[in-house]
Scaffold this active site. Structure first.
Site, PDB file in Angstrom:
ATOM      1  N   ARG A   1      50.351  39.957  32.403  1.00  0.00           N
ATOM      2  CA  ARG A   1      49.549  40.685  33.383  1.00  0.00           C
ATOM      3  C   ARG A   1      49.647  42.199  33.218  1.00  0.00           C
ATOM      4  O   ARG A   1      48.917  42.956  33.871  1.00  0.00           O
ATOM      5  CB  ARG A   1      49.997  40.321  34.802  1.00  0.00           C
ATOM      6  CG  ARG A   1      49.928  38.848  35.102  1.00  0.00           C
ATOM      7  CD  ARG A   1      50.369  38.573  36.513  1.00  0.00           C
ATOM      8  NE  ARG A   1      49.483  39.201  37.461  1.00  0.00           N
ATOM      9  CZ  ARG A   1      48.344  38.692  37.892  1.00  0.00           C
ATOM     10  NH1 ARG A   1      47.967  37.508  37.466  1.00  0.00           N
ATOM     11  NH2 ARG A   1      47.595  39.331  38.745  1.00  0.00           N
TER      12      ARG A   1
ATOM     13  N   GLU B   1      40.307  43.011  20.157  1.00  0.00           N
ATOM     14  CA  GLU B   1      41.419  42.900  21.107  1.00  0.00           C
ATOM     15  C   GLU B   1      42.769  42.830  20.406  1.00  0.00           C
ATOM     16  O   GLU B   1      43.709  43.488  20.822  1.00  0.00           O
ATOM     17  CB  GLU B   1      41.288  41.595  21.926  1.00  0.00           C
ATOM     18  CG  GLU B   1      40.311  41.631  23.053  1.00  0.00           C
ATOM     19  CD  GLU B   1      40.243  40.284  23.781  1.00  0.00           C
ATOM     20  OE1 GLU B   1      40.348  40.298  25.002  1.00  0.00           O
ATOM     21  OE2 GLU B   1      40.100  39.227  23.126  1.00  0.00           O
TER      22      GLU B   1
ATOM     23  N   LYS C   1      37.340  39.201  20.005  1.00  0.00           N
ATOM     24  CA  LYS C   1      38.669  38.681  19.631  1.00  0.00           C
ATOM     25  C   LYS C   1      39.301  39.600  18.593  1.00  0.00           C
ATOM     26  O   LYS C   1      40.470  39.955  18.687  1.00  0.00           O
ATOM     27  CB  LYS C   1      38.567  37.274  19.029  1.00  0.00           C
ATOM     28  CG  LYS C   1      38.426  36.125  19.972  1.00  0.00           C
ATOM     29  CD  LYS C   1      39.635  35.779  20.788  1.00  0.00           C
ATOM     30  CE  LYS C   1      39.690  36.567  22.049  1.00  0.00           C
ATOM     31  NZ  LYS C   1      39.000  36.119  23.201  1.00  0.00           N
TER      32      LYS C   1
ATOM     33  N   CYS D   1      49.401  44.001  36.416  1.00  0.00           N
ATOM     34  CA  CYS D   1      50.672  44.022  37.131  1.00  0.00           C
ATOM     35  C   CYS D   1      51.013  42.613  37.619  1.00  0.00           C
ATOM     36  O   CYS D   1      50.151  41.868  38.065  1.00  0.00           O
ATOM     37  CB  CYS D   1      50.672  44.949  38.339  1.00  0.00           C
ATOM     38  SG  CYS D   1      50.275  46.634  37.952  1.00  0.00           S
TER      39      CYS D   1
ATOM     40  N   GLU E   1      31.766  37.115  21.004  1.00  0.00           N
ATOM     41  CA  GLU E   1      33.144  36.706  21.266  1.00  0.00           C
ATOM     42  C   GLU E   1      34.019  36.899  20.015  1.00  0.00           C
ATOM     43  O   GLU E   1      35.162  37.353  20.111  1.00  0.00           O
ATOM     44  CB  GLU E   1      33.172  35.245  21.736  1.00  0.00           C
ATOM     45  CG  GLU E   1      34.543  34.671  21.991  1.00  0.00           C
ATOM     46  CD  GLU E   1      35.341  35.367  23.085  1.00  0.00           C
ATOM     47  OE1 GLU E   1      34.797  36.244  23.766  1.00  0.00           O
ATOM     48  OE2 GLU E   1      36.532  35.052  23.231  1.00  0.00           O
TER      49      GLU E   1
HETATM   50  C1  G6P Z   1      40.432  40.329  30.887  1.00  0.00           C
HETATM   51  C2  G6P Z   1      40.952  39.445  29.781  1.00  0.00           C
HETATM   52  C3  G6P Z   1      39.792  38.720  29.104  1.00  0.00           C
HETATM   53  C4  G6P Z   1      38.999  37.933  30.123  1.00  0.00           C
HETATM   54  C5  G6P Z   1      38.507  38.848  31.250  1.00  0.00           C
HETATM   55  C6  G6P Z   1      37.930  38.036  32.394  1.00  0.00           C
HETATM   56  O1  G6P Z   1      39.761  41.410  30.364  1.00  0.00           O
HETATM   57  O2  G6P Z   1      41.689  40.199  28.836  1.00  0.00           O
HETATM   58  O3  G6P Z   1      40.302  37.822  28.135  1.00  0.00           O
HETATM   59  O4  G6P Z   1      37.913  37.331  29.504  1.00  0.00           O
HETATM   60  O5  G6P Z   1      39.595  39.595  31.790  1.00  0.00           O
HETATM   61  O6  G6P Z   1      38.963  37.281  32.976  1.00  0.00           O
HETATM   62  P1  G6P Z   1      38.727  35.967  33.819  1.00  0.00           P
HETATM   63  O7  G6P Z   1      40.105  35.576  34.299  1.00  0.00           O
HETATM   64  O8  G6P Z   1      37.829  36.353  34.949  1.00  0.00           O
HETATM   65  O9  G6P Z   1      38.119  34.960  32.934  1.00  0.00           O
END
Ligand code: G6P
Length: 608
Positions: free
Chosen positions: A27, A487, A484, A2, A480
């Protein structure tokens, strides 16, 4: 999760709010809405779907204009994405409007009590209780009502509130969810993140937990929870709005992949001096020498960088490292001693689980070092020590450049730890420092092979399952690469430590299953050859990502091979992951997926 935005000024608020929401769409993007003062009352327009849908509806309301309003883009937690569940939510008489980012944990309780008092609810959200509770406490002073609401609710929130009795004014508050105030000239803003108002002003305040803010077009007043006025430090954003725009690329993700050499360079260069690495935080060498164990805590891709960090720090600095998912660490009653260091890694610096895990570590009296991209974010403010990654704003939900800068920050930390602990002679220290310095040009060399990766993606985009294999840092990189792909392309994928596959998962390998084998380390290349033979014997098609050092040995057993430049072996995820990012990008492109905003995801997860 959000995004909230608010504007008060002289211009028409609606386009300002809609543009702000577009910049926060990363967001959450399942519904959107705005509320604004209109003819002595508050008018709300909201809808399920993306912000473009909200914009379409607003185009059909040419009579709607206002100089002050709030907006919201939603990532559903309580209640499906429907028009009714979209924010803003109104009190029963429509005199109070609320947008909210976060979760109200005791909402069911409050809702039951409000229903007993005659309130009726239009939505299934936790947020609607705030609108009714504000109405319940409102006796002519909305600030007092908000302070009472904050004392009643449990959970996390960033709130934007309009009260029909105070036209032109926005009231805002936060607890454990991001909120900042943009300070303009004759206009002011609230937002979950800087890009929402960056085209209007670079000056801002951060709002701390428990604070309440009151904005008019000419003033911003901040109060503590006792409603005493407090002063805030004015901050200035160092990057420009262009950094948060696509700049000719089809997707933010592709742009951000291309920005990685610069982001890594910007993260490394300021920390080098005479072939040595310096950490620009007030952590002292005695402390670094004395660390008995490191706990790395993070979520998602940041956790994957932590996995690489574990291998690198253990290898170079010989300190035992535990790498934990933040959501696990916070509840597992970890065993911690006073000489331990907790490293938290987060792009946003706002991830709820990471923040809570860090607070848990602090509660147990161990020092916390945060590797963070967003300057002034909550984790950065609360950690004992902060090392910023200089990736700039990252907009695509799937992280790329933030991941790469976190990696290199961990390498530098490992080198520094090893040096301080007397484990590196001057020559090796210089060599490793140079390795960090040369990574950007090697990443450029991987990106230069973009056509090969796009061609490989065009051949494999129809696969239903893709397995990633690797050992050591290649396994951490595989995690990772697999994430990727999942996702953004929605292909089911798993990453396995290559030696573990035969203990079960090999049962899933069938004729023509695609296996991506990462094999950049000479010392483990023979083992990888055996693992590749094992899956090939079951019919798999193997695409290997090798380094110049291992290419010869691997090319014989692989069906396809992609080669990255050679570097210090433990740093190779910086190169292999870039190849996997591009591979995933082109697969998603072939499949027509929503690359920058994948389904069900949000970039910043500020709820548990
Ligand atoms: C979400 C995003 C990810 C990210 C994770 C941690 O799930 O989609 O890409 O790695 O949050 O976010 P941060 O801001 O703590 O790195």
């Amino acid at each position: 999760m959000c995004g909230i935005v608010g504007f008060t000024g002289s211009a028409d608020a609606l386009p300002v709010l809609v543009n702000g929401l577009k910049r926060l769409e990363y967001r959450g993007y399942d519904s959107a809405g705005i509320a604004a003062f209109d003819n002595g009352g508050i008018r709300v327009t909201k809808t399920r779907g993306r912000i473009s849908e909200l914009e379409r509806i607003l185009r059909g309301q040419p009579d709607f204009s206002s100089a002050c309003g709030i907006g919201h883009t939603r990532w559903a937690t309580h209640g499906e994405p429907t028009d009714e569940n979209s924010h803003p939510h109104l009190s029963h008489d429509g005199r109070i409007a609320v947008v909210h980012n976060g979760i109200i944990e005791n909402y069911a309780d409050i809702k039951a009590r409000l229903i007993k008092r005659g309130y009726s609810f239009r939505s299934e959200t936790d947020t609607e209780v705030i609108a009714h509770l504000l109405d319940f406490y409102y006796k002519g002073d909305i600030l007092v009502a908000l302070a009472k609401v904050m004392a009643t609710v449990r959970g996390s929130y960033a709130l934007g509130v309009l009260c029909a009795d105070r036209p032109g004014e926005i009231i805002a508050a936060r607890l454990d969810s991001p909120l900042i105030v943009g300070l303009g000239d004759g206009e002011n803003f609230i937002a979950s993140d800087i890009p929402a108002f960056l085209e209007h002003t670079r000056d801002y305040y951060t709002v701390d937990d428990g604070e309440i803010v009151c904005l008019t077009k000419d003033s911003v007043t901040v109060y503590n929870s006792d409603l005493e006025e407090i002063s805030k430090e004015r901050m200035t954003v160092s990057w420009s709005i262009e950094a948060a725009e696509k700049g000719g690329y089809e997707h933010f993700m592709l742009k951000e992949i291309h920005e990685q050499p610069k982001a890594v360079r910007d993260t490394v260069s300021p920390r080098l001096e005479n072939g040595r690495i310096f950490l620009d935080t007030n952590i002292n060498d005695d402390f670094l020498q004395d660390i008995s164990r490191i706990h790395i805590i993070a979520c998602g891709s940041a956790y994957h960088t932590g996995m690489v960090g574990k291998y690198v720090i253990e290898n170079l600095a010989r300190i035992p490292v535990e790498c934990d998912l933040a959501s696990e660490f916070r509840y597992r009653d970890p065993i911690i001693s006073g000489r331990d260091l907790c490293i938290v890694i987060s792009q946003s610096g706002e991830t709820a689980d990471t923040l809570a895990a860090m607070r848990e570590a602090k509660r147990r009296d161990i020092k916390t070092l945060a590797i963070i991209n967003v300057v002034g974010s909550t984790i950065a403010r609360e950690a004992d020590y902060v090392l910023y990654t200089w990736a700039g704003p990252e907009i695509a939900v799937a992280t790329t450049k933030a991941y790469s800068t976190q990696l290199v920050m961990l390498y530098m930390l490992a080198v520094r730890l090893a040096a301080v602990r007397g484990l590196l002679d001057a020559h090796t220290e210089k060599k490793l420092t140079a390795e960090c310095l040369h990574l950007p040009e090697k990443i450029e060399a991987v990106i230069a092979q973009i056509n090969t990766l796009s061609y490989l993606a065009s051949r494999f985009h129809n696969h239903k399952d893709i397995f990633f294999l690797g050992r050591g840092v290649d396994y951490a990189a595989a995690l990772e690469g697999s994430l990727k792909l999942k996702e953004i392309s929605y292909i089911r994928s798993e990453a396995y430590a290559a030696g573990e596959l035969k203990h079960g998962t090999i049962a899933l390998i069938r004729n023509d299953t695609l296996v991506i084998a990462i094999a950049t380390q000479q010392s483990l290349a023979e083992k990888m050859v055996s693992n590749i033979r094992e899956v090939k014997a079951r019919g798999a098609h193997v695409l290997t990502i090798a380094s110049e050092d291992t290419r010869q040995m691997l090319s014989e057993v692989s069906d396809d091979i992609f080669v990255v430049p050679s570097c210090f072996e433990k740093f190779s995820p910086s190169l292999t992951v870039v190849a996997m990012q591009l591979f995933a990008y082109y697969i998603a492109l072939c499949r027509g997926c929503s690359i920058d905003k994948p389904r069900n995801l949000a970039k910043s997860v500020t709820v548990e």
